[in-house]
Motif scaffolding. Structure first.
Motif, PDB file in Angstrom:
ATOM      1  N   ILE A 147       0.830  -1.210   0.000  1.00 45.81           N
ATOM      2  CA  ILE A 147       0.000   0.000   0.000  1.00 45.81           C
ATOM      3  C   ILE A 147       0.864   1.259   0.000  1.00 45.81           C
ATOM      4  N   VAL A 148       1.853   1.328   0.886  1.00 43.28           N
ATOM      5  CA  VAL A 148       2.751   2.491   0.943  1.00 43.28           C
ATOM      6  C   VAL A 148       3.941   2.163   0.057  1.00 43.28           C
ATOM      7  N   THR A 149       3.919   2.712  -1.151  1.00 41.32           N
ATOM      8  CA  THR A 149       4.930   2.337  -2.144  1.00 41.32           C
ATOM      9  C   THR A 149       6.195   3.184  -2.085  1.00 41.32           C
ATOM     10  N   GLU A 150       6.105   4.378  -1.463  1.00 45.59           N
ATOM     11  CA  GLU A 150       7.286   5.248  -1.415  1.00 45.59           C
ATOM     12  C   GLU A 150       7.186   6.200  -0.230  1.00 45.59           C
ATOM     13  N   ILE A 151       8.307   6.380   0.441  1.00 45.21           N
ATOM     14  CA  ILE A 151       8.451   7.423   1.460  1.00 45.21           C
ATOM     15  C   ILE A 151       9.552   8.343   0.948  1.00 45.21           C
ATOM     16  N   ASP A 152       9.205   9.599   0.708  1.00 44.89           N
ATOM     17  CA  ASP A 152      10.175  10.572   0.209  1.00 44.89           C
ATOM     18  C   ASP A 152      10.331  11.667   1.261  1.00 44.89           C
ATOM     19  N   LEU A 153      11.397  11.535   2.088  1.00 45.81           N
ATOM     20  CA  LEU A 153      11.596  12.494   3.173  1.00 45.81           C
ATOM     21  C   LEU A 153      11.991  13.874   2.653  1.00 45.81           C
ATOM     22  N   GLU A 154      12.695  13.936   1.526  1.00 46.63           N
ATOM     23  CA  GLU A 154      13.070  15.232   0.968  1.00 46.63           C
ATOM     24  C   GLU A 154      11.844  16.005   0.496  1.00 46.63           C
ATOM     25  N   GLU A 155      10.930  15.303  -0.153  1.00 47.56           N
ATOM     26  CA  GLU A 155       9.694  15.935  -0.649  1.00 47.56           C
ATOM     27  C   GLU A 155       8.602  15.964   0.427  1.00 47.56           C
ATOM     28  N   GLN A 156       8.885  15.337   1.579  1.00 46.67           N
ATOM     29  CA  GLN A 156       7.938  15.279   2.693  1.00 46.67           C
ATOM     30  C   GLN A 156       6.591  14.676   2.275  1.00 46.67           C
ATOM     31  N   LYS A 157       6.680  13.481   1.625  1.00 45.63           N
ATOM     32  CA  LYS A 157       5.432  12.837   1.212  1.00 45.63           C
ATOM     33  C   LYS A 157       5.546  11.317   1.287  1.00 45.63           C
ATOM     34  N   ALA A 158       4.386  10.694   1.442  1.00 44.75           N
ATOM     35  CA  ALA A 158       4.250   9.243   1.387  1.00 44.75           C
ATOM     36  C   ALA A 158       3.306   8.952   0.226  1.00 44.75           C
ATOM     37  N   VAL A 159       3.735   8.088  -0.686  1.00 43.14           N
ATOM     38  CA  VAL A 159       2.926   7.735  -1.851  1.00 43.14           C
ATOM     39  C   VAL A 159       2.261   6.388  -1.578  1.00 43.14           C
ATOM     40  N   ILE A 160       0.955   6.327  -1.823  1.00 39.29           N
ATOM     41  CA  ILE A 160       0.219   5.089  -1.567  1.00 39.29           C
ATOM     42  C   ILE A 160      -0.534   4.624  -2.808  1.00 39.29           C
ATOM     43  N   THR A 161      -0.768   3.317  -2.887  1.00 43.85           N
ATOM     44  CA  THR A 161      -1.657   2.730  -3.890  1.00 43.85           C
ATOM     45  C   THR A 161      -2.714   1.956  -3.106  1.00 43.85           C
ATOM     46  N   PRO A 162      -3.761   2.648  -2.681  1.00 40.54           N
ATOM     47  CA  PRO A 162      -4.751   2.018  -1.805  1.00 40.54           C
ATOM     48  C   PRO A 162      -5.677   1.064  -2.551  1.00 40.54           C
ATOM     49  N   PRO A 163      -6.046  -0.038  -1.904  1.00 39.72           N
ATOM     50  CA  PRO A 163      -7.050  -0.914  -2.507  1.00 39.72           C
ATOM     51  C   PRO A 163      -8.416  -0.230  -2.449  1.00 39.72           C
ATOM     52  N   PRO A 164      -9.350  -0.669  -3.287  1.00 35.80           N
ATOM     53  CA  PRO A 164     -10.687  -0.061  -3.265  1.00 35.80           C
ATOM     54  C   PRO A 164     -11.292  -0.124  -1.867  1.00 35.80           C
ATOM     55  N   GLY A 165     -11.849   1.013  -1.420  1.00 38.42           N
ATOM     56  CA  GLY A 165     -12.518   1.060  -0.128  1.00 38.42           C
ATOM     57  C   GLY A 165     -11.652   1.552   1.019  1.00 38.42           C
ATOM     58  N   LEU A 166     -10.338   1.624   0.824  1.00 36.03           N
ATOM     59  CA  LEU A 166      -9.479   2.058   1.928  1.00 36.03           C
ATOM     60  C   LEU A 166      -9.631   3.557   2.206  1.00 36.03           C
ATOM     61  N   ILE A 167      -9.609   4.364   1.162  1.00 39.15           N
ATOM     62  CA  ILE A 167      -9.731   5.811   1.372  1.00 39.15           C
ATOM     63  C   ILE A 167     -10.986   6.400   0.736  1.00 39.15           C
ATOM     64  N   ASP A 168     -11.788   5.547   0.119  1.00 40.18           N
ATOM     65  CA  ASP A 168     -13.029   6.023  -0.493  1.00 40.18           C
ATOM     66  C   ASP A 168     -14.136   5.011  -0.218  1.00 40.18           C
ATOM     67  N   ASP A 169     -15.293   5.268  -0.725  1.00 38.31           N
ATOM     68  CA  ASP A 169     -16.424   4.369  -0.505  1.00 38.31           C
ATOM     69  C   ASP A 169     -16.657   3.436  -1.679  1.00 38.31           C
ATOM     70  N   GLN A 170     -15.637   3.203  -2.490  1.00 41.29           N
ATOM     71  CA  GLN A 170     -15.785   2.382  -3.688  1.00 41.29           C
ATOM     72  C   GLN A 170     -15.370   0.922  -3.459  1.00 41.29           C
ATOM     73  N   ALA A 171     -15.668   0.410  -2.301  1.00 40.12           N
ATOM     74  CA  ALA A 171     -15.281  -0.963  -1.989  1.00 40.12           C
ATOM     75  C   ALA A 171     -16.039  -1.930  -2.903  1.00 40.12           C
ATOM     76  N   GLU A 172     -15.312  -2.950  -3.339  1.00 41.84           N
ATOM     77  CA  GLU A 172     -15.964  -3.989  -4.130  1.00 41.84           C
ATOM     78  C   GLU A 172     -16.460  -5.060  -3.168  1.00 41.84           C
ATOM     79  N   ILE A 173     -17.765  -5.360  -3.270  1.00 37.46           N
ATOM     80  CA  ILE A 173     -18.345  -6.343  -2.372  1.00 37.46           C
ATOM     81  C   ILE A 173     -18.528  -7.628  -3.148  1.00 37.46           C
ATOM     82  N   ALA A 174     -17.822  -8.646  -2.706  1.00 36.11           N
ATOM     83  CA  ALA A 174     -17.925  -9.945  -3.369  1.00 36.11           C
ATOM     84  C   ALA A 174     -19.055 -10.725  -2.723  1.00 36.11           C
ATOM     85  N   SER A 175     -19.950 -11.223  -3.533  1.00 35.89           N
ATOM     86  CA  SER A 175     -21.080 -11.982  -3.009  1.00 35.89           C
ATOM     87  C   SER A 175     -20.751 -13.473  -3.070  1.00 35.89           C
TER      88      SER A 175
END
Length: 181
Positions: A147-175
């Motif tokens: 999920i956390v693909t990069e920590i850039d201390l110089e740019e003061q940022k953390a880059v993430i690739t979140p799965p669906p539903g982690l930061i939004d409401d677009q979770a995929e519900i498997a039936s």
């Protein structure tokens, strides 16, 4: 800079040893015999580690001047704090101290702003970033490579690739039922 490195637990035996809940990735450095640690509450310290050993998977410490169970029990729930040079970095290049991560901006791989890291929660299975979103709400992001693909201390940022539903409401519900069954 001050870092909490452990919390004192219950007394162990009758000679002044205590169990400690380790809160550092470097206990051999921070909790070694001879280390002088500040305390919270401050009135109980500073404490100097006299001896340390592992017993049944738990770290046991004895402090100078703490010679019996009663004195050891009086230290229960005290936080142990190490004074650390702010420029000091962990030995492994993929490790970070909490103070390096707090206040980093969190963005997705495609540049969408997620928020700012306000706290690191250390759980038994993994660490979590507590991220304050621009609207004031909070989201918890597991601090794992997937999920956390990069920590850039110089740019003061953390880059993430979140799965669906982690930061939004677009979770995929498997039936478990098939459509039309």
């Amino acid at each position: 800079m001050q870092l909490v490195v452990a919390r004192i637990g219950r007394a162990h035996g009758i000679k002044g040893e205590v169990t400690v809940e380790v809160r550092t990735d470097e206990p051999e450095l921070r909790l070694a015999p001879g280390a002088v640690l500040l305390t919270d509450p401050a009135a109980t310290g500073p404490l100097t580690i006299e001896t340390g050993r592992v017993h049944s998977g738990r770290l046991l410490l004895r402090f100078e001047g703490v010679k019996d169970r009663t004195a050891a029990e009086a230290l229960r729930n005290t936080l142990l704090i190490a004074e650390v040079d702010p420029e000091e970095l962990p030995e492994d290049e993929d490790e970070y101290y909490d103070h390096q991560l707090i206040d980093l901006d969190v963005v997705t791989a495609d540049g969408v702003e997620v928020g700012r890291i306000t706290e690191i929660s250390h759980l038994p299975s993994q660490d979590l970033f507590i991220v304050e979103r621009p609207d004031g709400s909070e989201v918890m992001i597991p601090f794992v490579e997937e999920i956390v693909t990069e920590i850039d201390l110089e740019e003061q940022k953390a880059v993430i690739t979140p799965p669906p539903g982690l930061i939004d409401d677009q979770a995929e519900i498997a039936s478990s039922k098939e459509d039309g069954a």
